[in-house]
Structure formats: C-alpha cells, structure tokens
Design a protein around this motif. Structure first.
Motif, PDB file in Angstrom:
ATOM      1  N   SER A  36      -0.089   3.862  78.547  1.00  0.00           N
ATOM      2  CA  SER A  36      -0.086   3.881  77.082  1.00  0.00           C
ATOM      3  C   SER A  36       0.705   5.080  76.557  1.00  0.00           C
ATOM      4  N   GLN A  37       0.535   6.233  77.202  1.00  0.00           N
ATOM      5  CA  GLN A  37       1.287   7.417  76.782  1.00  0.00           C
ATOM      6  C   GLN A  37       2.785   7.199  76.995  1.00  0.00           C
ATOM      7  N   GLU A  38       3.118   6.599  78.133  1.00  0.00           N
ATOM      8  CA  GLU A  38       4.523   6.314  78.430  1.00  0.00           C
ATOM      9  C   GLU A  38       5.082   5.336  77.395  1.00  0.00           C
ATOM     10  N   ARG A  39       4.278   4.340  77.027  1.00  0.00           N
ATOM     11  CA  ARG A  39       4.706   3.367  76.015  1.00  0.00           C
ATOM     12  C   ARG A  39       4.974   4.089  74.697  1.00  0.00           C
ATOM     13  N   ARG A  41       5.735   7.196  74.297  1.00  0.00           N
ATOM     14  CA  ARG A  41       6.917   8.034  74.463  1.00  0.00           C
ATOM     15  C   ARG A  41       8.180   7.185  74.312  1.00  0.00           C
ATOM     16  N   LEU A  42       8.168   6.012  74.943  1.00  0.00           N
ATOM     17  CA  LEU A  42       9.325   5.124  74.842  1.00  0.00           C
ATOM     18  C   LEU A  42       9.510   4.601  73.415  1.00  0.00           C
ATOM     19  N   MET A  43       8.415   4.349  72.743  1.00  0.00           N
ATOM     20  CA  MET A  43       8.521   3.924  71.332  1.00  0.00           C
ATOM     21  C   MET A  43       9.205   5.020  70.512  1.00  0.00           C
ATOM     22  N   GLY A  44       8.886   6.266  70.840  1.00  0.00           N
ATOM     23  CA  GLY A  44       9.553   7.379  70.158  1.00  0.00           C
ATOM     24  C   GLY A  44      11.052   7.361  70.401  1.00  0.00           C
ATOM     25  N   SER A  72      13.271  -4.023  75.977  1.00  0.00           N
ATOM     26  CA  SER A  72      12.934  -4.843  77.145  1.00  0.00           C
ATOM     27  C   SER A  72      11.954  -4.095  78.041  1.00  0.00           C
ATOM     28  N   HIS A  73      12.256  -2.813  78.280  1.00  0.00           N
ATOM     29  CA  HIS A  73      11.336  -1.989  79.090  1.00  0.00           C
ATOM     30  C   HIS A  73       9.974  -1.859  78.420  1.00  0.00           C
ATOM     31  N   LEU A  74      10.013  -1.698  77.112  1.00  0.00           N
ATOM     32  CA  LEU A  74       8.762  -1.572  76.363  1.00  0.00           C
ATOM     33  C   LEU A  74       7.935  -2.848  76.478  1.00  0.00           C
ATOM     34  N   LEU A  75       8.584  -3.980  76.369  1.00  0.00           N
ATOM     35  CA  LEU A  75       7.872  -5.248  76.512  1.00  0.00           C
ATOM     36  C   LEU A  75       7.274  -5.368  77.922  1.00  0.00           C
ATOM     37  N   LEU A  77       6.426  -2.847  79.816  1.00  0.00           N
ATOM     38  CA  LEU A  77       5.313  -1.894  79.866  1.00  0.00           C
ATOM     39  C   LEU A  77       4.098  -2.434  79.113  1.00  0.00           C
ATOM     40  N   GLN A  78       4.336  -3.062  77.983  1.00  0.00           N
ATOM     41  CA  GLN A  78       3.221  -3.637  77.231  1.00  0.00           C
ATOM     42  C   GLN A  78       2.540  -4.730  78.049  1.00  0.00           C
ATOM     43  N   SER A  79       3.347  -5.537  78.718  1.00  0.00           N
ATOM     44  CA  SER A  79       2.789  -6.591  79.561  1.00  0.00           C
ATOM     45  C   SER A  79       1.989  -5.978  80.707  1.00  0.00           C
ATOM     46  N   THR A  80       2.548  -4.950  81.321  1.00  0.00           N
ATOM     47  CA  THR A  80       1.854  -4.265  82.425  1.00  0.00           C
ATOM     48  C   THR A  80       0.571  -3.608  81.932  1.00  0.00           C
ATOM     49  N   THR A  81       0.651  -2.979  80.768  1.00  0.00           N
ATOM     50  CA  THR A  81      -0.532  -2.340  80.188  1.00  0.00           C
ATOM     51  C   THR A  81      -1.622  -3.369  79.919  1.00  0.00           C
ATOM     52  N   LYS A  82      -1.222  -4.487  79.365  1.00  0.00           N
ATOM     53  CA  LYS A  82      -2.192  -5.555  79.067  1.00  0.00           C
ATOM     54  C   LYS A  82      -2.832  -6.053  80.366  1.00  0.00           C
ATOM     55  N   ALA A  83      -2.015  -6.252  81.390  1.00  0.00           N
ATOM     56  CA  ALA A  83      -2.543  -6.720  82.677  1.00  0.00           C
ATOM     57  C   ALA A  83      -3.521  -5.692  83.262  1.00  0.00           C
TER      58      ALA A  83
END
Length: 159
Positions: A36-39, A41-44, A72-75, A77-83
């Motif tokens: 989540s923190q990485e996400r 950071r990437l959103m920033g 694309s990376h964020l998506l 990461l979001q998918s990985t985070t959700k999983a």
C-alpha cells in the motif's frame, strides 16, 4: 488420565497452531502495508508526471509514456494488493474457524470423557450387583439343597 493428557496436548497443539497462523497473518498484513505504501508512492510519481506533462511541452510525449507505464504498474500493484488482502482475510477466517472447531472438539472430548467416567462407574456398580446376585443365588442353592435333604429325611422317617 491419558485422555486428560491427550486433551492437554491437543489444546497445546491448537494454541501453537493459532500462534503460527497469527504470525503468518501479521506477516501478510505487514506485506499489504508495504504494498500500500509503495502504491501511494507510485501514485505520487504518477501525479508528478501528470503535472510535469502540463508544464513542459518538450517532454510531454516521454512523460505520457511513463505515466501509462506507471498506471500499468499501479494497476498491477492494486491487483496484487487486493489479492494479498483477500488471502489475509481468508487466512484470518481459516484461523478463526480452526480455533472454533478446536474449541468445539475440546468441549466434545471433555463431555465424552465425563460420559466415559459415568459409564465406567455404572459398569462397576453393575458388576458389584451381579456379584451380589450370584452370591445370593449360591446361598439360595445351598439353602434349597439343605431343605431338600431335610424333606427327604422327614419323608424317610414317615415311611
């Protein structure tokens, strides 16, 4: 006595299993937090790239490509985070269900142990009663035998 130990060993094993599952759950939740923190950071970075796109016409093409890649990376990461979140919830639910099942099993085992003790006690009472009945029958047989001999003597003396 061995059943009591078995219950204690089972309870200790269940407690250890629950602790292990809790540690695994804590680790998974920690990983979710890192992702989540990485996400964030990437959103920033994505936001920064979008700002730079509007302010600099010279690098807009390059930034657009980077923004799309970051999205694309964020998506991903979001998918990985959700999983990971889903797995963490499943692990927590499984640990909770395991603990509940173990508790129910322990209670059932205790109930069976008490019932077994009652049955053993009843069996002992019945065995004692059988012994008393056998003794009483033996006494009646002896008395009957003595009575038969007395009767034969009376009949013999009458004839």
């Amino acid at each position: 006595l061995s059943q009591g130990r078995s219950v204690e060993e089972s309870q200790m094993l269940s407690v250890e299993t629950s602790r292990t599952l809790k540690r695994q759950l804590d680790m998974a939740l920690s990983q979710v937090s890192v992702v989540s923190q990485e996400r964030e950071r990437l959103m920033g970075h994505v936001n920064q790239f979008q700002t730079d796109k509007h302010t600099s016409a010279m690098v807009s093409g390059q930034l657009e490509g980077s923004v799309e890649e970051m999205k694309s990376h964020l998506l991903e990461l979001q998918s990985t985070t959700k999983a990971l979140e889903d797995r963490s919830l499943q692990a927590a639910k499984a640990a909770q269900e395991h603990l509940l099942a173990h508790t129910q099993l322990s209670r059932a085992h205790e109930k069976l142990a008490k019932e077994h003790e009652k049955l053993v006690h009843e069996h002992e009472k019945m065995a004692t009663q059988v012994k008393r009945t056998q003794n009483a029958l033996h006494c009646l047989e002896e008395q009957s035998s003595e009575g038969s001999q007395d009767l034969l003597q009376v009949v013999g003396s009458l004839s």
